[in-house]
Design a protein around this motif. Sequence first.
Motif, PDB file in Angstrom:
ATOM      1  N   ALA A  82       0.825  -1.214   0.000  1.00  0.00           N
ATOM      2  CA  ALA A  82       0.000   0.000   0.000  1.00  0.00           C
ATOM      3  C   ALA A  82       0.856   1.259   0.000  1.00  0.00           C
ATOM      4  O   ALA A  82       0.530   2.241  -0.683  1.00  0.00           O
ATOM      5  CB  ALA A  82      -0.939  -0.008   1.213  1.00  0.00           C
ATOM      6  N   VAL A  83       1.967   1.240   0.737  1.00  0.00           N
ATOM      7  CA  VAL A  83       2.827   2.422   0.833  1.00  0.00           C
ATOM      8  C   VAL A  83       3.710   2.570  -0.403  1.00  0.00           C
ATOM      9  O   VAL A  83       3.915   3.687  -0.907  1.00  0.00           O
ATOM     10  CB  VAL A  83       3.697   2.338   2.105  1.00  0.00           C
ATOM     11  CG1 VAL A  83       4.728   3.464   2.134  1.00  0.00           C
ATOM     12  CG2 VAL A  83       2.818   2.404   3.361  1.00  0.00           C
ATOM     13  N   ALA A  84       4.220   1.456  -0.922  1.00  0.00           N
ATOM     14  CA  ALA A  84       5.233   1.513  -1.982  1.00  0.00           C
ATOM     15  C   ALA A  84       4.653   1.574  -3.392  1.00  0.00           C
ATOM     16  O   ALA A  84       5.351   2.008  -4.312  1.00  0.00           O
ATOM     17  CB  ALA A  84       6.162   0.298  -1.870  1.00  0.00           C
ATOM     18  N   ALA A  88       6.288   2.872  -6.908  1.00  0.00           N
ATOM     19  CA  ALA A  88       6.544   1.932  -7.996  1.00  0.00           C
ATOM     20  C   ALA A  88       5.961   2.458  -9.303  1.00  0.00           C
ATOM     21  O   ALA A  88       6.602   2.393 -10.361  1.00  0.00           O
ATOM     22  CB  ALA A  88       5.946   0.564  -7.658  1.00  0.00           C
ATOM     23  N   GLY A  89       4.746   3.004  -9.238  1.00  0.00           N
ATOM     24  CA  GLY A  89       4.139   3.559 -10.441  1.00  0.00           C
ATOM     25  C   GLY A  89       4.919   4.729 -11.001  1.00  0.00           C
ATOM     26  O   GLY A  89       5.060   4.881 -12.226  1.00  0.00           O
ATOM     27  N   TYR A  90       5.452   5.569 -10.110  1.00  0.00           N
ATOM     28  CA  TYR A  90       6.269   6.717 -10.532  1.00  0.00           C
ATOM     29  C   TYR A  90       7.500   6.232 -11.295  1.00  0.00           C
ATOM     30  O   TYR A  90       7.847   6.774 -12.357  1.00  0.00           O
ATOM     31  CB  TYR A  90       6.675   7.509  -9.295  1.00  0.00           C
ATOM     32  CG  TYR A  90       7.507   8.737  -9.553  1.00  0.00           C
ATOM     33  CD1 TYR A  90       6.902   9.961  -9.810  1.00  0.00           C
ATOM     34  CD2 TYR A  90       8.893   8.672  -9.525  1.00  0.00           C
ATOM     35  CE1 TYR A  90       7.671  11.102 -10.045  1.00  0.00           C
ATOM     36  CE2 TYR A  90       9.667   9.810  -9.755  1.00  0.00           C
ATOM     37  CZ  TYR A  90       9.047  11.013 -10.015  1.00  0.00           C
ATOM     38  OH  TYR A  90       9.807  12.130 -10.246  1.00  0.00           O
ATOM     39  N   VAL A  91       8.157   5.197 -10.768  1.00  0.00           N
ATOM     40  CA  VAL A  91       9.344   4.652 -11.431  1.00  0.00           C
ATOM     41  C   VAL A  91       8.967   4.025 -12.775  1.00  0.00           C
ATOM     42  O   VAL A  91       9.666   4.190 -13.785  1.00  0.00           O
ATOM     43  CB  VAL A  91      10.036   3.615 -10.525  1.00  0.00           C
ATOM     44  CG1 VAL A  91      11.183   2.917 -11.263  1.00  0.00           C
ATOM     45  CG2 VAL A  91      10.548   4.276  -9.250  1.00  0.00           C
ATOM     46  N   TYR A 235     -10.498   4.640  -7.471  1.00  0.00           N
ATOM     47  CA  TYR A 235      -9.711   4.499  -6.243  1.00  0.00           C
ATOM     48  C   TYR A 235     -10.627   4.343  -5.022  1.00  0.00           C
ATOM     49  O   TYR A 235     -10.353   3.526  -4.131  1.00  0.00           O
ATOM     50  CB  TYR A 235      -8.814   5.725  -6.044  1.00  0.00           C
ATOM     51  CG  TYR A 235      -7.590   5.785  -6.935  1.00  0.00           C
ATOM     52  CD1 TYR A 235      -7.266   4.730  -7.791  1.00  0.00           C
ATOM     53  CD2 TYR A 235      -6.754   6.887  -6.924  1.00  0.00           C
ATOM     54  CE1 TYR A 235      -6.143   4.789  -8.602  1.00  0.00           C
ATOM     55  CE2 TYR A 235      -5.622   6.957  -7.734  1.00  0.00           C
ATOM     56  CZ  TYR A 235      -5.333   5.906  -8.569  1.00  0.00           C
ATOM     57  OH  TYR A 235      -4.214   5.963  -9.368  1.00  0.00           O
ATOM     58  N   ALA A 236     -11.702   5.134  -4.961  1.00  0.00           N
ATOM     59  CA  ALA A 236     -12.623   5.036  -3.828  1.00  0.00           C
ATOM     60  C   ALA A 236     -13.271   3.657  -3.760  1.00  0.00           C
ATOM     61  O   ALA A 236     -13.387   3.051  -2.684  1.00  0.00           O
ATOM     62  CB  ALA A 236     -13.694   6.120  -3.935  1.00  0.00           C
ATOM     63  N   GLY A 358      -1.370   3.665  -7.906  1.00  0.00           N
ATOM     64  CA  GLY A 358      -2.404   4.163  -7.010  1.00  0.00           C
ATOM     65  C   GLY A 358      -3.514   3.165  -6.806  1.00  0.00           C
ATOM     66  O   GLY A 358      -4.063   3.038  -5.694  1.00  0.00           O
ATOM     67  N   LEU A 359      -3.866   2.425  -7.862  1.00  0.00           N
ATOM     68  CA  LEU A 359      -4.910   1.402  -7.733  1.00  0.00           C
ATOM     69  C   LEU A 359      -4.458   0.276  -6.814  1.00  0.00           C
ATOM     70  O   LEU A 359      -5.204  -0.155  -5.922  1.00  0.00           O
ATOM     71  CB  LEU A 359      -5.250   0.844  -9.119  1.00  0.00           C
ATOM     72  CG  LEU A 359      -6.284  -0.290  -9.133  1.00  0.00           C
ATOM     73  CD1 LEU A 359      -7.627   0.181  -8.577  1.00  0.00           C
ATOM     74  CD2 LEU A 359      -6.446  -0.847 -10.544  1.00  0.00           C
TER      75      LEU A 359
END
Length: 418
Positions: A82-84, A88-91, A235-236, A358-359
């Motif tokens: 959940a945190v990472a 990961a998506g940014y990379v 996301y919600a 994010g998903l």
Amino acid sequence: MIDVRETPLHEAADIGSGGASSTAHAPGRAAQATLVLVGSLVVLATAVIAPALPAIEAHFSGDPGSSVLVRLIITLPALVIAVAAPFAGYVLDRSERRPIVFWALIGFVIFGTAGVAVDSLEVLLATRAGLGLSVAFLMAGFTSLVGDLFEPEQRAAIMGRQVSANSIISLSMIFAAGALTQIDWHAAFLIYLVAAPLVAAFWIYVPNPPRALAATSVAPDGGGQRLSGTVIAVYALAITGPLLFLLIPTQAPFLIAETHGGTSLTIAIAMGASTLGVLPGSLLFPRLRKAMSPFALFGLAFAVMGAGFVLQGLAPSLALLVAAMGIAGVGFGLMMPNLSTTLLAAAPPAMRGRLSGGLVSSIFLGQFLSPLASQPLVNAYGYEQTFIAAGYAFILVAGIAALRGLLVDRPRASSKLG
């Protein structure tokens, strides 16, 4: 600069370098099967080791705080994911995605099987954190690659198969881990070797996406891109669905034991019913996705889960309760692939990594929060009322999703026809 908020659903995927729909030759069956199995590895991140927990706790009984730390073996990977996952998506959006997923696969095998040789609780927890980090890259990369390599209709089929495979693999691997635990608790971690053949298969069969350059073409400062209403809604739902649905593995065993005098065998059978219920839902998903708008399908999925949960709270017998768990599983099987396909339809190619991250983060955040949110309700009102309340919450969300489908999706479809 792309403002995704004003991009219609099903069109945002074509922003940038043409979208996946312009792919000349989609990968073949071997690549599709490999990706489905890679995406299904997520079910091995947490509960698959659960049968070994009593033996692990007994082994480390002399360690301070071992009763709490041993349980973190299950929950720590979910928290790390959940945190990472956003990172990961940014990379993934700034590098070629295929090599990142490949190395995440290797990390999954290494960190997963490390428990075979580890004899320190602290080191074991560190390997579980490493496993969670690997899965964060793996799942965000899997979703991004499916978006890069396949057209929307193929994505729906692949996501449906992945959720189907999840239920089968989850059930079989938990039983396998239980059998290996009979040898030694260390042996349970050999279950992660099932991913080893996928390392070679992924390298051989899964090509570099033709949209790989689009993923790296985003401006260094992020270009000021903003999230669309569709992405925020997804996301919600990705938080809410797992948060409520995980009452089944976390609270239903106690409901069965307290209300119906269930044994460990009957509890296992009931858990299997909810898992197997996912299969028909996920298999129906590609067909229903063609016939319904995304949020109308979310409405159906949440309504089915709501009916299953209300029936669980009201069930006068164990047989009816098990049937109700299966009904809830059908709704879950419809919801999960719809999350990914709806997100990919709204995601520009250059943002697929971040939005997929994010998903993944939203799904695992919902899983992590589920017992924290449900236990106060159980303490105050009991198991039956908690399940009924969760069922009504599902139905409320179903109504909101269906209304959004009527107000947003249908007008867009009509404007396209016009």
